[in-house]
Design a protein around this motif. Structure first.
Motif, PDB file in Angstrom:
ATOM      1  N   ASN A 106      -9.735 -27.050  21.676  1.00 14.87           N
ATOM      2  CA  ASN A 106      -9.167 -26.094  22.624  1.00 14.87           C
ATOM      3  C   ASN A 106      -7.989 -25.394  21.945  1.00 14.87           C
ATOM      4  O   ASN A 106      -7.698 -25.660  20.766  1.00 14.87           O
ATOM      5  N   THR A 107      -7.302 -24.557  22.688  1.00  9.11           N
ATOM      6  CA  THR A 107      -6.158 -23.829  22.141  1.00  9.11           C
ATOM      7  C   THR A 107      -4.984 -23.923  23.099  1.00  9.11           C
ATOM      8  O   THR A 107      -5.120 -23.628  24.293  1.00  9.11           O
ATOM      9  N   ILE A 108      -3.849 -24.341  22.567  1.00 10.06           N
ATOM     10  CA  ILE A 108      -2.639 -24.392  23.381  1.00 10.06           C
ATOM     11  C   ILE A 108      -2.140 -22.978  23.612  1.00 10.06           C
ATOM     12  O   ILE A 108      -1.988 -22.192  22.669  1.00 10.06           O
ATOM     13  N   ASN A 109      -1.893 -22.653  24.870  1.00 11.58           N
ATOM     14  CA  ASN A 109      -1.417 -21.304  25.167  1.00 11.58           C
ATOM     15  C   ASN A 109       0.070 -21.302  25.527  1.00 11.58           C
ATOM     16  O   ASN A 109       0.679 -22.345  25.757  1.00 11.58           O
ATOM     17  N   ALA A 110       0.629 -20.106  25.550  1.00 17.85           N
ATOM     18  CA  ALA A 110       2.060 -19.954  25.815  1.00 17.85           C
ATOM     19  C   ALA A 110       2.413 -20.404  27.227  1.00 17.85           C
ATOM     20  O   ALA A 110       3.510 -20.931  27.468  1.00 17.85           O
ATOM     21  N   GLU A 111       1.505 -20.225  28.165  1.00 19.23           N
ATOM     22  CA  GLU A 111       1.765 -20.622  29.555  1.00 19.23           C
ATOM     23  C   GLU A 111       1.983 -22.122  29.675  1.00 19.23           C
ATOM     24  O   GLU A 111       2.873 -22.581  30.397  1.00 19.23           O
ATOM     25  N   THR A 112       1.188 -22.904  28.946  1.00 17.01           N
ATOM     26  CA  THR A 112       1.330 -24.356  28.991  1.00 17.01           C
ATOM     27  C   THR A 112       2.626 -24.799  28.329  1.00 17.01           C
ATOM     28  O   THR A 112       3.308 -25.704  28.822  1.00 17.01           O
ATOM     29  N   LEU A 113       2.967 -24.192  27.210  1.00 18.34           N
ATOM     30  CA  LEU A 113       4.224 -24.540  26.536  1.00 18.34           C
ATOM     31  C   LEU A 113       5.432 -24.252  27.431  1.00 18.34           C
ATOM     32  O   LEU A 113       6.382 -25.043  27.480  1.00 18.34           O
ATOM     33  N   PHE A 114       5.387 -23.129  28.148  1.00  8.48           N
ATOM     34  CA  PHE A 114       6.504 -22.819  29.038  1.00  8.48           C
ATOM     35  C   PHE A 114       6.543 -23.779  30.222  1.00  8.48           C
ATOM     36  O   PHE A 114       7.621 -24.169  30.681  1.00  8.48           O
ATOM     37  N   TYR A 115       5.360 -24.175  30.708  1.00  9.05           N
ATOM     38  CA  TYR A 115       5.320 -25.151  31.797  1.00  9.05           C
ATOM     39  C   TYR A 115       5.904 -26.479  31.341  1.00  9.05           C
ATOM     40  O   TYR A 115       6.665 -27.130  32.083  1.00  9.05           O
ATOM     41  N   VAL A 116       5.563 -26.903  30.122  1.00 11.49           N
ATOM     42  CA  VAL A 116       6.097 -28.159  29.581  1.00 11.49           C
ATOM     43  C   VAL A 116       7.609 -28.068  29.429  1.00 11.49           C
ATOM     44  O   VAL A 116       8.336 -29.032  29.721  1.00 11.49           O
ATOM     45  N   LEU A 117       8.100 -26.919  28.988  1.00 11.48           N
ATOM     46  CA  LEU A 117       9.550 -26.720  28.880  1.00 11.48           C
ATOM     47  C   LEU A 117      10.221 -26.823  30.245  1.00 11.48           C
ATOM     48  O   LEU A 117      11.274 -27.462  30.392  1.00 11.48           O
ATOM     49  N   THR A 118       9.616 -26.219  31.252  1.00 11.99           N
ATOM     50  CA  THR A 118      10.165 -26.287  32.614  1.00 11.99           C
ATOM     51  C   THR A 118      10.163 -27.716  33.142  1.00 11.99           C
ATOM     52  O   THR A 118      11.146 -28.174  33.743  1.00 11.99           O
TER      53      THR A 118
END
Length: 275
Positions: A106-118
């Protein structure tokens, strides 16, 4: 561990002067507000305020280092698992997909990274206020405050004993571990395979638990000999009356809670994605 045998760190900061019941009220409101939002902007403000309060309390970092690193490790591991298991989870929240890091499956997207940061900011927001409540409150004073707000004194006293003996158990665990390591039974990578290290750790944990149970039995016998629990009420050596500062902080916390509810009703609470 300080000379009182507890996690309490003496000082004269704002949190040191507050009543234990007020600190508990502040912690409860802070926790509710944290779980009320999923907005990085809100967490940024709360985290900055918490860090300022923690710094002004003057607690040495070496005293809070253990709990601090446990929280950091938990947050990092939680973030890694989310990213690896659900690399596109953020798309469910935003409806967009911005691929960044290919994983093969799969591919990690920017939306998931920002969710993890939040989400990481959400967990870390609770850290400063938790450390403040633990390290600026004497166990006996905290128990007296709990009893004053209606909690049965038996439960309040149990909380006081737990806070008082956690540092002693930690020190005993370290002492036992060092003794076992001196005999060649370590728990690091150089001391054998995973199962061998697990057996070595069990050899440390078991005597510490036995010592803790023996200490519990001794304390229970001593309390029974002194007639603990025979009366409906009891007095407290460390009990104090609430001062004007305590009432003022209660008012401030209620106002902040009201502001949080108002912002939530105005639509600030749901997940926020800037792009």
């Amino acid at each position: 561990m300080n000379r009182t045998g507890s996690l309490y760190e003496p000082g004269n900061s704002l949190f040191h002067r507050l009543d234990g019941a007020v600190k508990l009220c502040l912690f409860a409101i802070w926790t509710i507000l944290t779980f009320l939002f999923l907005d990085l902007r809100v967490f940024g403000v709360m985290l900055a305020l918490g860090v300022i309060l923690l710094v002004t309390a003057g607690i040495p970092f070496k005293r809070i280092a253990f709990l601090f690193w446990i929280m950091i490790i938990f947050t990092v591991l939680n973030s890694v698992f989310i990213v690896l298991i659900t690399p596109t989870f953020g798309t469910r929240l935003t409806g967009t997909n911005t691929p960044l890091i290919p994983l093969g499956y799969n591919t990690i997207n920017a939306e998931t990274l920002f969710y993890v940061l939040t989400l990481s900011a959400k967990y870390l927001t609770l850290l400063p206020i938790t450390l403040l409540c633990i390290f600026t409150t004497q166990p006996s004073e905290f128990a007296a405050s709990l009893n004053r707000i209606g909690i049965p004194y038996k439960i309040a006293y149990a909380v006081s004993i737990a806070l008082r003996y956690i540092p002693e158990l930690t020190a005993e665990f370290r002492s036992t571990l060092h003794s076992m390591q001196a005999r060649g039974m370590g728990i690091s990578k150089e001391d054998g395979k995973l199962m061998q290290r697990f057996r070595n750790l069990s050899a440390v944990v078991v005597p510490v638990l036995q010592s803790a149970l023996h200490r519990i039995d001794s304390v229970t016998n001593a309390m029974e000999l002194r007639g603990f629990g025979t009366q409906k009420r009891r007095t407290w050596y460390s009990g104090k009356d609430m001062k004007s500062l305590d009432w003022m902080m209660i008012g401030v916390s209620v106002l902040l809670f009201g502001l949080g509810l108002w912002l939530r009703l105005k639509g600030l609470g749901p997940y926020w994605f800037p792009f």
